[in-house]
Write an enzyme that holds these catalytic residues in place. Sequence first.
Site, PDB file in Angstrom:
ATOM      1  N   ASP A  32       0.967  -1.177   0.040  1.00 17.94           N
ATOM      2  CA  ASP A  32       0.082  -0.004  -0.074  1.00 17.94           C
ATOM      3  C   ASP A  32       0.835   1.481  -0.058  1.00 17.94           C
ATOM      4  OD1 ASP A  32      -2.399   1.441   0.187  1.00 17.94           O
ATOM      5  OD2 ASP A  32      -3.302   0.181   1.686  1.00 17.94           O
ATOM      6  N   TYR A 157     -13.718   5.454 -13.919  1.00 17.61           N
ATOM      7  CA  TYR A 157     -13.720   4.704 -13.275  1.00 17.61           C
ATOM      8  C   TYR A 157     -14.346   2.908 -13.528  1.00 17.61           C
ATOM      9  CZ  TYR A 157     -15.166   1.950  -8.733  1.00 17.61           C
ATOM     10  OH  TYR A 157     -15.281   0.987  -7.787  1.00 17.61           O
ATOM     11  N   LYS A 161     -12.572  -0.541 -14.348  1.00 14.53           N
ATOM     12  CA  LYS A 161     -13.303  -1.865 -13.678  1.00 14.53           C
ATOM     13  C   LYS A 161     -13.686  -2.870 -14.596  1.00 14.53           C
ATOM     14  CE  LYS A 161     -12.319  -0.526  -9.352  1.00 14.53           C
ATOM     15  NZ  LYS A 161     -11.296  -1.520  -8.703  1.00 14.53           N
TER      16      LYS A 161
END
Length: 262
Positions: A32, A157, A161
């Site tokens: 991360d 977005y 996806k």
Amino acid sequence: MGVYAITGGSSGIGAKTVELLKKEGHEVINIDLKDGDICVNLASPEGRQQAIDALHEMHPEGLDGMICNAGVSGACGNLKLIISLNYFGTVTLARGVYDLLEKKHGNCVVTASNTISQGAGRMDVADLLNNIGDEQRILNLVDSWDGSNLSVGNSIYVATKYALARWVRRHSASFAANGVRINAVAPGNVNTAMTATMSTNAKMALNALPIPTKYGQETLMDPEEIASVIVFLASPAACGVNGNIMFVDGGTDALLNTEKVY
């Protein structure tokens, strides 16, 4: 017990996935931007390579699973970040550790979104991601678009996806031929730090989508509802599941697309 790597494991769905895997006794490596075991910027080519190199150094014997969960929403205001992190940050990591997964006949789980079936994505962008794959060219394309416009941000977005889900389907057979399964989860609206910091308009858009299992409740899904499915897909119990895009949205997709069975 197994060894699993996960991106975006410091909060939300990722953090709950880490917790559940550790409860089962697995070793989990969190990748991360901050608070990770490997802290890198997965939106950059350099950060991705650092993560890949670190995983090879830590576990040259192989990985049991790679969970690609890191991402940002369409409301983040940065179209380049959406593309670089959501799509390229995922596929580059999956490809980069494929040899480690192959060594242990492991698997990969990718986080997509249930919005892929709702028609709001820029399919031209999704096609560029899947069929051209030139990150800089695509970043140059969206550079002049208005990232502050929620509709624009959401369309990018959803495109990332959708492209991820299609990437999973396209590669599932070749991965599996060498003993590596790959699947995706398509979550609905989840109560995470990402959704908590959304603008009023973005939250209104979320609340406009019903969640049948939450009928009559003013609440989103809990991260554990998604994490539990990720852990299942990453486990030997799902050994027969490959190339699947599993909607984990409380029935929202079924409600909106009642006639679509495939």
